[in-house]
Scaffold this motif. Structure first.
Motif, PDB file in Angstrom:
ATOM      1  N   LEU A 143       0.828  -1.205   0.000  1.00 15.41           N
ATOM      2  CA  LEU A 143       0.000   0.000   0.000  1.00 15.41           C
ATOM      3  C   LEU A 143       0.865   1.259   0.000  1.00 15.41           C
ATOM      4  N   LEU A 144       1.962   1.222   0.741  1.00 12.69           N
ATOM      5  CA  LEU A 144       2.862   2.366   0.743  1.00 12.69           C
ATOM      6  C   LEU A 144       3.415   2.631  -0.655  1.00 12.69           C
ATOM      7  N   GLN A 145       3.811   1.567  -1.331  1.00 15.34           N
ATOM      8  CA  GLN A 145       4.380   1.723  -2.669  1.00 15.34           C
ATOM      9  C   GLN A 145       3.333   2.184  -3.684  1.00 15.34           C
ATOM     10  N   LYS A 146       2.096   1.726  -3.505  1.00 16.68           N
ATOM     11  CA  LYS A 146       1.035   2.047  -4.463  1.00 16.68           C
ATOM     12  C   LYS A 146       0.491   3.460  -4.285  1.00 16.68           C
ATOM     13  N   GLN A 147       0.197   3.834  -3.053  1.00 12.77           N
ATOM     14  CA  GLN A 147      -0.502   5.108  -2.829  1.00 12.77           C
ATOM     15  C   GLN A 147       0.174   6.017  -1.819  1.00 12.77           C
ATOM     16  N   GLY A 148       1.290   5.562  -1.234  1.00 13.72           N
ATOM     17  CA  GLY A 148       2.008   6.409  -0.296  1.00 13.72           C
ATOM     18  C   GLY A 148       1.392   6.508   1.071  1.00 13.72           C
ATOM     19  N   LEU A 149       0.463   5.609   1.414  1.00 14.26           N
ATOM     20  CA  LEU A 149      -0.217   5.700   2.700  1.00 14.26           C
ATOM     21  C   LEU A 149      -0.692   4.326   3.153  1.00 14.26           C
ATOM     22  N   ALA A 150      -0.306   3.961   4.373  1.00 14.72           N
ATOM     23  CA  ALA A 150      -0.798   2.730   4.988  1.00 14.72           C
ATOM     24  C   ALA A 150      -0.811   2.914   6.490  1.00 14.72           C
ATOM     25  N   LEU A 151      -1.850   2.411   7.126  1.00 17.88           N
ATOM     26  CA  LEU A 151      -1.982   2.515   8.576  1.00 17.88           C
ATOM     27  C   LEU A 151      -2.354   1.151   9.135  1.00 17.88           C
ATOM     28  N   THR A 152      -1.678   0.765  10.218  1.00 14.95           N
ATOM     29  CA  THR A 152      -1.960  -0.528  10.822  1.00 14.95           C
ATOM     30  C   THR A 152      -1.968  -0.419  12.335  1.00 14.95           C
ATOM     31  N   ALA A 153      -2.672  -1.342  12.957  1.00 21.47           N
ATOM     32  CA  ALA A 153      -2.651  -1.457  14.414  1.00 21.47           C
ATOM     33  C   ALA A 153      -1.509  -2.371  14.820  1.00 21.47           C
ATOM     34  N   GLN A 154      -1.189  -2.361  16.117  1.00 21.15           N
ATOM     35  CA  GLN A 154      -0.260  -3.363  16.610  1.00 21.15           C
ATOM     36  C   GLN A 154      -0.863  -4.737  16.374  1.00 21.15           C
ATOM     37  N   SER A 155       0.012  -5.696  16.151  1.00 18.00           N
ATOM     38  CA  SER A 155      -0.461  -7.048  15.887  1.00 18.00           C
ATOM     39  C   SER A 155       0.458  -8.032  16.577  1.00 18.00           C
ATOM     40  N   ALA A 156       0.226  -9.307  16.319  1.00 19.10           N
ATOM     41  CA  ALA A 156       1.091 -10.330  16.887  1.00 19.10           C
ATOM     42  C   ALA A 156       2.501 -10.233  16.334  1.00 19.10           C
ATOM     43  N   SER A 157       2.675  -9.513  15.229  1.00 22.84           N
ATOM     44  CA  SER A 157       4.003  -9.428  14.624  1.00 22.84           C
ATOM     45  C   SER A 157       4.666  -8.067  14.800  1.00 22.84           C
ATOM     46  N   ILE A 158       3.894  -7.001  15.007  1.00 20.75           N
ATOM     47  CA  ILE A 158       4.449  -5.651  15.104  1.00 20.75           C
ATOM     48  C   ILE A 158       4.137  -5.061  16.488  1.00 20.75           C
ATOM     49  N   ALA A 159       5.191  -4.835  17.280  1.00 26.96           N
ATOM     50  CA  ALA A 159       5.059  -4.248  18.623  1.00 26.96           C
ATOM     51  C   ALA A 159       3.967  -4.903  19.468  1.00 26.96           C
ATOM     52  N   PRO A 160       3.923  -6.236  19.554  1.00 24.15           N
ATOM     53  CA  PRO A 160       2.862  -6.873  20.338  1.00 24.15           C
ATOM     54  C   PRO A 160       2.922  -6.552  21.828  1.00 24.15           C
TER      55      PRO A 160
END
Length: 443
Positions: A143-160
Motif C-alpha cells: 500500500l505504501l508503494q502504491k498510494q504512499g499511505l498505509a496505517l496498521t494497528a499493533q499485531s502479533a508481529s508488530i510491537a505486540p
C-alpha cells in the motif's frame, strides 16, 4: 534473573531496573508468562515512582523488539509518521495522513486504540464499515508503494508488547505516566520504520500532560529516544485546554475529518492540521519554509486532492466509500440536545469532562476488551468565546440508551463555564522540541 514479584518490589521502592531486567519483563509478558495482575502492579509502581531515561529507553527498545521491525527503504518517498499523545476531538491523524500523502510523502503509521478519555485512531477508523486496521508486513509495504499511505494497528508481529500493555493501561488508571507514554509511542514509531517522526504532544487539562513543563519533559524523552535510534524527530506542543474540534466520538470524528478534507470544518482544527502537516513536510525536507508548505497544503485541501487520497486509502484497506455515501457511517439510536441553563460567554469548555462524558455515552472503554458503541459521542454547537443565549444548544448527544444519555448529561453540567465577559484567547501551538531542546512559539 529476579522474579516479577521482586521487580515490582524494586520499582515500588523507587529502584531502577537494569536493561536486562526490562528486556526480561517485556519478553515474558508478551509470551503470557506474566499475568495481567502482576503487570498491573508493576505499571502502577511505575506511575508512582517513574523511570529514569535509561530505563525508558530500554523499555522502548524491548517493546520495539517484541515483534517485527518493518524495513521500508524501497518505498521511494520520504517516509513520515505522525503521532498525537492523545486528546479530545483530536482528528488530526485522519486529516494529516491523506494530506501528506497527497503532497508526495509516504505516510507509514502504526496507531493505537483509545486510552482513558481520549480517542484512538484505530477505533475511529473501525467505525467505517469494512475497514481493516490489521495489515501484514507485505500488505503494509504494498500500500505504501502504491498510494504512499498505509496505517496498521499493533499485531502479533508488530510491537505486540505495546499492544498488550496499552490495553491494560487503559483500564488500570496507569495511562498518565511519562515513561509509559514515551515508550508506548516510540516503540510503535520505531517498529513502523518511518525515517521522519513528527510528535504532537498535547498540553492541558484534556491531555495526559497537563502542564507545559510535563509536556516538554515528555517531548524531550521521545525526541532523544528517536534521535538515538537514528530517526529524524521533532515534537510540537499543542493546547488541549478545550476540545480541538467539535465532534467527540468515533464515527462522528470521521465525519468531521471528512469536512476538513473538503476544505470546510472547524477553523481551529483546520489550522492545527495545517500547522502539523507543514512541520512534517519541513522535517522531511519536502518544503524549505512553513509558508511554502502552508500554501501547498491549503491548495491540496481546497482542490479536493487530499479528500480523494483519503477515499482511496479507506477503500484500499477494505472500507466502504463513505465519501460517496456518508450515511454508511453508523448512527446512534438516540440523539438529544444539551441546552444552556443561562446566557453568557463561553469562558471554557473543559476538555477532560467532555472526553469522560463521551465514554459514558459509549464511545470509550471502561474495562479491558469492552466493545465500543462506534456511533456514540457528542457534537459541540459552540466554541470558547461564543456568546450563547439561555436555552440555546450547547451540544448534541448521541447514544444507544436513555440511561447513557442521562449519565452523560449529568457530567456535562460542569463542562461549559459561562461568564459575563469574553475569555482571554490562548495560542493553540505552544512551541516545539528538537535536537536543540525546547523553543517557545513566538507570540
Amino acid at each position: 534473573m529476579k522474579s516479577m514479584t521482586q521487580l515490582i518490589t524494586d520499582k515500588k521502592a523507587g529502584l531502577a531496573h537494569t536493561e536486562e531486567e526490562v528486556q526480561w519483563l517485556v519478553e515474558n509478558y508478551t509470551n503470557d508468562h506474566i499475568p495481567d495482575y502482576q503487570m498491573s502492579a508493576w505499571l502502577m509502581a511505575v506511575c508512582w515512582q517513574g523511570m529514569t531515561f535509561d530505563e525508558t529507553k530500554a523499555l522502548t527498545l524491548a517493546m520495539m523488539r517484541s515483534g517485527t521491525c518493518l524495513q521500508l527503504h524501497s518505498v521511494g518517498r520520504p517516509l513520515i509518521d505522525k503521532h498525537s499523545t492523545g486528546g479530545v476531538a483530536d482528528t488530526t491523524t485522519l486529516v494529516l495522513a491523506p494530506l501528506l500523502a497527497a503532497a508526495g510523502a509516504g505516510v507509514a503509521k502504526m496507531s493505537g486504540r483509545g486510552l482513558g478519555f481520549t480517542g484512538g485512531t484505530i477505533d475511529k477508523l473501525e467505525s467505517i464499515p469494512g475497514f481493516s486496521a490489521t495489515l501484514q508486513e507485505e500488505q503494509f509495504l504494498a500500500l505504501l508503494q502504491k498510494q504512499g499511505l498505509a496505517l496498521t494497528a499493533q499485531s502479533a508481529s508488530i510491537a505486540p508488547a505495546d499492544g498488550k500493555m496499552y490495553a491494560l493501561r487503559d483500564v488500570t488508571a496507569t495511562v498518565d505516566s511519562l515513561p509509559l507514554i514515551a515508550a508506548s509511542v516510540m516503540s510503535k514509531k520505531l517498529a513502523a520504520g518511518a525515517e521522519h517522526i513528527l510528535l504532537d504532544v498535547k498540553v492541558g487539562q484534556g491531555a495526559f500532560m497537563q502542564t507545559k513543563e510535563a509536556a516538554v519533559e515528555l517531548a524531550r524523552y521521545m525526541v532523544a529516544i528517536g534521535l538515538g535510534a537514528g530517526r529524524n524527530v521533532k515534537a510540537v506542543l499543542t493546547s488541549m485546554e478545550q476540545p480541538l474540534g467539535l465532534a467527540v466520538g468515533n464515527a462522528l470524528e470521521v465525519a468531521e475529518a471528512i469536512e476538513i478534507l473538503r476544505g470546510r470544518g472547524p477553523l481551529r482544527l483546520r489550522q492545527v492540521c495545517l500547522r502539523l502537516a507543514a512541520e512534517a513536510l519541513c522535517l522531511a525536507g519536502m518544503a524549505k519554509t512553513q509558508d511554502e508548505a502552508d500554501l501547498q497544503l491549503a491548495a491540496l485541501l481546497d482542490s479536493g486532492k487530499a479528500l480523494e487520497c483519503f477515499r482511496q486509502w479507506i477503500l484500499s484497506q477494505g472500507g466502504a466509500d463513505i465519501i460517496a455515501t456518508p450515511t454508511l457511517l453508523p448512527r446512534a439510536a438516540l440523539e438529544e440536545e444539551l441546552l444552556s441553563p443561562y446566557s453568557g460567554y463561553v469562558q471554557q469548555i473543559q476538555a477532560r469532562i467532555i472526553g469522560e462524558a463521551s465514554v459514558a455515552l459509549g464511545a470509550g472503554r471502561r474495562y479491558k476488551g469492552e466493545t465500543l458503541d462506534l456511533a456514540a459521542g457528542l457534537v459541540l454547537a459552540c466554541e470558547q468565546g461564543d456568546f450563547v443565549q439561555k436555552g440555546q444548544k450547547l451540544a448534541t448527544l448521541h447514544a444507544a440508551s436513555a440511561e447513557k444519555m442521562a449519565a452523560a448529561k449529568k457530567m456535562l453540567v460542569a463542562a461549559f463555564v459561562l461568564s459575563e465577559t469574553p475569555p482571554l484567547s490562548y495560542p493553540d501551538v505552544l512551541g516545539w522540541v528538537d535536537a536543540d531542546g525546547f523553543h517557545a512559539e513566538a507570540e
